[in-house]
Design a protein around this motif. Sequence first.
Motif, short mmCIF file in Angstrom:
data_model
loop_
_atom_site.label_atom_id
_atom_site.label_comp_id
_atom_site.label_asym_id
_atom_site.label_seq_id
_atom_site.Cartn_x
_atom_site.Cartn_y
_atom_site.Cartn_z
N ARG A 183 -35.04 64.23 42.40
CA ARG A 183 -35.79 63.50 40.63
C ARG A 183 -34.71 64.48 40.23
N ASP A 184 -33.72 63.35 38.84
CA ASP A 184 -32.61 63.26 38.23
C ASP A 184 -31.52 64.12 38.97
N GLY A 185 -31.30 63.65 40.38
CA GLY A 185 -29.99 63.68 40.47
C GLY A 185 -29.15 63.07 40.49
N VAL A 186 -27.50 63.86 40.93
CA VAL A 186 -26.57 63.00 40.90
C VAL A 186 -25.34 63.49 41.89
N ALA A 187 -24.74 62.29 41.85
CA ALA A 187 -24.06 62.10 43.56
C ALA A 187 -23.18 60.27 42.74
N GLY A 188 -21.90 61.15 43.93
CA GLY A 188 -20.48 60.50 43.52
C GLY A 188 -20.69 58.96 44.59
N ALA A 189 -19.83 58.23 43.94
CA ALA A 189 -19.86 57.18 45.07
C ALA A 189 -19.25 57.39 46.88
N GLU A 190 -19.02 58.67 47.09
CA GLU A 190 -18.99 58.35 48.36
C GLU A 190 -20.55 59.12 49.39
N ALA A 191 -21.29 58.89 48.10
CA ALA A 191 -22.76 59.23 48.50
C ALA A 191 -23.77 58.16 49.42
N ASN A 192 -22.89 56.99 48.49
CA ASN A 192 -23.73 55.30 49.22
C ASN A 192 -23.04 55.36 50.14
N ASN A 193 -24.55 55.12 51.13
CA ASN A 193 -24.02 54.76 52.44
C ASN A 193 -23.68 53.20 52.52
#
Length: 391
Positions: free
Chosen positions: A302-312
């Motif tokens: 919930r309400d997380g943050v991630a950069g493009a490197e986390a997109n598989n």
Amino acid sequence: MAVRIFLYLIAGIIALILAAGVVWTVFSDELLAWYFVPDAPLEVLEPMPESEYAAADMWLIRPDIANPASDWLPDNYVDHDADEIIDEETEAAAAPEGERIPVFYVLPTTYLDSDRWNAPLRSPAALERQRLFASSQASVFNDIGEVWAPLYRQAVIGAFMTERRESEVSLHYAYRDVEAAFDYFLSQIGEDRPFILAGHSQGALHLLTLLREHIAGTDAQGRIAAAYIIGWPISVEADLPALPLPPCETARSSNCIIAFQSFADPADPHQVRRIYDETTGYTGAPRRETSLLCINPLTGTRDGVAGAEANNGALVPDGNMENATLEPNRIPARCDEQGLLVIGQPPEGYDRYVLPGNNYHVFDFLLFWANLREDVARRTSAFEAGLRDAA
């Protein structure tokens, strides 16, 4: 199986944009309503009995229908190294053979005409769009279990652009079909068997109603491994406390709700909130100035943050919108203070069908396709582990 990534509002939006840029900027809401809201009188629809859904032709997808759209995979899916798409934890979490979990998937709006308030069950144009949506959305779940996707007399797209009474009634008629289909689904999958709920846009709205009015307090409530209620706003303050499932707080939470709405910077949700803010939430409190539930599909939190490197792997449509490839490391995501899922600057490859306000609604599943596959495997595994521990 090839897939074209169709997405709705295309024809109408393009026609309106061509009319005049300044007029569109100032009067876009009014123009959209004028174009899509039906002038026709509301047709009274009789309830669909559950027994109607015994017929295979009442379903877009179910286990006895050959070559379902939900079986689609991008051509290059197998070309990716396993570590790029599925990490070891998620691979281990996938449901073993014999323990596959059925998925009840409710389609988004696919009827774009304004000649009526509720779509016919088998409009040829709408059916083609339904197959396209199912290819890019329901395919997220095809590694977990069989997908069931009912046809229903959905409210037309103009019903979401007006506060007229006909809109509310047409949505109620559509919901009754979904409820009848769900009851048939439950009768077929077996008592006590876990299942997944999934829907997008109008489909997500009907699943929220199903949860509140039909599932809450029944044994089915505890059998839901996860509910993917994507592309429809859920007010944290005015809606969430009245729902029978909590939000998925962590990446391994189960029996919970995953919800988000995708926007690029700068995000302007006024078109989403214009009518929504005038409504009352499920708790009876007003929805105006409340935040929206956001579960980040890249983090599972919930309400997380991630950069493009986390997109598989995001599904990126080709230039003709006739197919899509899976590309990792392209799309970041963060839940902002409003509860919108913001994907940074507008990414290349999606600009042709972005809705006003940098709204990437039509791409909610595509942007996070591989991560959503991992998410459902992980939550399903956690749910089954919880059942074993409780036994």
